[in-house]
Design an enzyme around this catalytic site. Structure first.
Site, short mmCIF file in Angstrom:
data_model
loop_
_atom_site.label_atom_id
_atom_site.label_comp_id
_atom_site.label_asym_id
_atom_site.label_seq_id
_atom_site.Cartn_x
_atom_site.Cartn_y
_atom_site.Cartn_z
N VAL A 68 0.80 -1.23 0.00
CA VAL A 68 0.00 0.00 0.00
C VAL A 68 0.84 1.28 0.00
O VAL A 68 0.31 2.38 0.00
CB VAL A 68 -1.05 0.01 1.15
CG1 VAL A 68 -2.21 -0.89 0.81
CG2 VAL A 68 -0.43 -0.35 2.48
N ASN A 94 -4.78 0.40 8.22
CA ASN A 94 -4.18 -0.28 9.36
C ASN A 94 -2.73 -0.72 9.12
O ASN A 94 -1.97 -0.89 10.07
CB ASN A 94 -5.07 -1.51 9.68
CG ASN A 94 -4.40 -2.48 10.62
OD1 ASN A 94 -4.25 -2.20 11.81
ND2 ASN A 94 -3.98 -3.63 10.09
N SER A 146 -0.95 5.44 16.77
CA SER A 146 -0.38 4.73 17.92
C SER A 146 -0.24 5.77 19.03
O SER A 146 -0.15 6.97 18.75
CB SER A 146 1.01 4.20 17.54
OG SER A 146 1.77 3.90 18.70
N TYR A 159 9.33 5.83 14.10
CA TYR A 159 7.94 5.35 14.22
C TYR A 159 6.99 6.43 14.74
O TYR A 159 6.04 6.82 14.03
CB TYR A 159 7.92 4.13 15.13
CG TYR A 159 6.58 3.44 15.25
CD1 TYR A 159 6.01 2.78 14.17
CD2 TYR A 159 5.89 3.43 16.47
CE1 TYR A 159 4.78 2.14 14.30
CE2 TYR A 159 4.68 2.78 16.60
CZ TYR A 159 4.12 2.14 15.52
OH TYR A 159 2.92 1.50 15.64
N LYS A 163 3.73 8.20 12.93
CA LYS A 163 2.38 7.96 13.46
C LYS A 163 1.71 9.29 13.85
O LYS A 163 0.49 9.43 13.77
CB LYS A 163 2.45 7.03 14.67
CG LYS A 163 2.67 5.55 14.30
CD LYS A 163 1.50 4.99 13.53
CE LYS A 163 1.54 3.46 13.40
NZ LYS A 163 0.44 2.95 12.55
N1 LIG Z 1 1.10 -4.10 18.08
C1 LIG Z 1 1.19 -2.97 18.75
O1 LIG Z 1 1.63 -2.93 19.91
C2 LIG Z 1 0.71 -1.68 18.10
C3 LIG Z 1 0.57 -0.54 18.90
C4 LIG Z 1 0.12 0.65 18.33
C5 LIG Z 1 -0.20 0.70 16.98
N2 LIG Z 1 -0.06 -0.44 16.22
C6 LIG Z 1 -0.40 -0.32 14.80
O2 LIG Z 1 -1.41 -1.26 14.47
C7 LIG Z 1 -1.33 -1.56 13.08
C8 LIG Z 1 -1.41 -3.07 12.91
O3 LIG Z 1 -0.26 -3.67 13.47
P1 LIG Z 1 -0.28 -5.10 14.20
O4 LIG Z 1 -0.08 -4.88 15.64
O5 LIG Z 1 -1.43 -5.89 13.73
O6 LIG Z 1 1.10 -5.70 13.65
P2 LIG Z 1 1.35 -6.80 12.53
O7 LIG Z 1 2.82 -6.74 12.28
O8 LIG Z 1 0.73 -8.08 12.95
O9 LIG Z 1 0.53 -6.25 11.27
C9 LIG Z 1 0.99 -5.19 10.46
C10 LIG Z 1 0.60 -5.55 9.04
O10 LIG Z 1 0.90 -4.46 8.16
C11 LIG Z 1 1.37 -5.02 6.95
N3 LIG Z 1 2.15 -4.07 6.18
C12 LIG Z 1 3.26 -3.38 6.53
N4 LIG Z 1 3.69 -2.64 5.51
C13 LIG Z 1 2.83 -2.85 4.47
C14 LIG Z 1 2.75 -2.37 3.15
N5 LIG Z 1 3.65 -1.52 2.66
N6 LIG Z 1 1.74 -2.81 2.36
C15 LIG Z 1 0.81 -3.67 2.83
N7 LIG Z 1 0.84 -4.17 4.10
C16 LIG Z 1 1.84 -3.75 4.90
C17 LIG Z 1 2.23 -6.20 7.40
O11 LIG Z 1 2.43 -7.11 6.32
C18 LIG Z 1 1.38 -6.77 8.53
O12 LIG Z 1 0.48 -7.73 8.04
C19 LIG Z 1 -0.02 -0.95 12.57
O13 LIG Z 1 -0.29 0.27 11.90
C20 LIG Z 1 0.73 -0.67 13.86
O14 LIG Z 1 1.68 0.37 13.71
C21 LIG Z 1 0.36 -1.61 16.74
#
Ligand SMILES: NC(=O)c1ccc[n+]([C@@H]2O[C@H](COP(=O)([O-])OP(=O)(O)OC[C@H]3O[C@@H](n4cnc5c(N)ncnc54)[C@H](O)[C@@H]3O)[C@@H](O)[C@H]2O)c1
Length: 253
Positions: A68, A94, A146, A159, A163
């Site tokens: 994306v 997401n 985040s 990061y 964000k």
């Molecule tokens: N896990 C945490 O503690 C946390 C905390 C705050 C925010 N977030 C945010 O939540 C969202 C989801 O993360 P998650 O926790 O499910 O982690 P995750 O690593 O399980 O999922 C992130 C997904 O984003 C996809 N992705 C990354 N770059 C991409 C690209 N260029 N094109 C298409 N897909 C892409 C990855 O393949 C992965 O499937 C993210 O934006 C993350 O920054 C996560």
């Protein structure tokens, strides 16, 4: 009837083979969406598994592989969704990568990676989905930031700042798209029980310190964040526009 139903709506979720993306897809299916587009970058097996779970919940599902951060790929994702379902009502931006480090050991490429996967992707998906939403006269967009985007965070210099830009993108989008019937909001989670959390925090002592900092005494389950996304795309949040909702167990209070 409480206004949580998404009966007949079609949603695109990016990063949907990941932990939070999966939970959001399932929540949208449970709320009555007719179609859920499971956007993923490369993990086809996991994306297909999410699609199967979506179908078990009564919605149609389409998996589409798209980086994306790439405009052509995003155009392909939107075209595939439109061709299959004829409309797009909901977009959840997401997808994202979380490079960790300090100024001393973070190469500038990590900033580019965060920018591309988080901000450029949110810009591109919004840009290309909005014309389809306008045709339908109704749209709801939720961007995933985040707590790092609000506080600066501790993950590293690549990061949190990116964000933070998602929060600003949400406000800009809300100011300019609400008149078209498109409501845009943002969710800012704290630590979530997904792969990203464990990859970013491999050290057990660091994890313990992080948890000690959370009034609720635990990290979030992805479903708890997905519940807030569901609220933001539903009619229950009809007067909520351009906001960033923190879901952090009290850690930022
Ligand atoms: N896990 C945490 O503690 C946390 C905390 C705050 C925010 N977030 C945010 O939540 C969202 C989801 O993360 P998650 O926790 O499910 O982690 P995750 O690593 O399980 O999922 C992130 C997904 O984003 C996809 N992705 C990354 N770059 C991409 C690209 N260029 N094109 C298409 N897909 C892409 C990855 O393949 C992965 O499937 C993210 O934006 C993350 O920054 C996560």
């Amino acid at each position: 009837m409480i206004g949580l139903s998404l009966e007949g709506k079609v949603a695109i979720v990016t990063g949907a083979s990941g932990g939070l993306g999966r939970a959001i897809c399932l929540k949208l299916a449970e709320a009555g969406c007719a179609g859920v587009v499971v956007g993923y970058r490369s993990n086809e097996g996991r994306a297909e598994a999410v699609a199967a779970e979506v179908r078990e919940r009564g919605a149609d599902a389409l998996t589409v592989s798209a980086d994306v951060g790439d405009e052509e790929a995003v155009q392909g994702l939107v075209a595939a969704a439109r061709e299959r379902f004829g409309r797009i009502d909901i977009l959840v931006n997401n997808a994202g990568s979380c490079p960790i480090g300090t100024f001393d050991d973070t190469p500038v490429e990590d900033l580019d990676l965060a920018y591309r996967s988080i901000l450029r992707s949110t810009f591109l998906c919004t840009k290309h989905v909005v014309p389809v939403m306008r045709e339908g006269g109704d749209g709801r967009i939720v961007n995933v930031s985040s707590t790092s985007g609000v506080t600066g965070g501790t993950m590293g210099p690549a990061y949190g700042p990116v964000k933070a830009a998602v929060v600003a993108m949400t406000k800009y989008s809300a100011k300019t798209l609400t008149k078209d019937g498109i409501r845009v909001n943002c969710v800012a989670p704290g630590y979530i029980d997904t792969e990203m959390y464990y990859e970013a925090n491999p050290d057990l002592d660091v994890r313990a310190r992080r948890i000690a900092d959370i009034p609720l005494g635990r990290i979030a389950q992805p479903e708890e964040v997905a519940d807030v996304v569901l609220y933001l795309v539903s009619d229950l949040s009809g007067y909520v526009v351009g906001e960033t909702v923190l879901v952090a167990g009290g850690r930022t209070t």
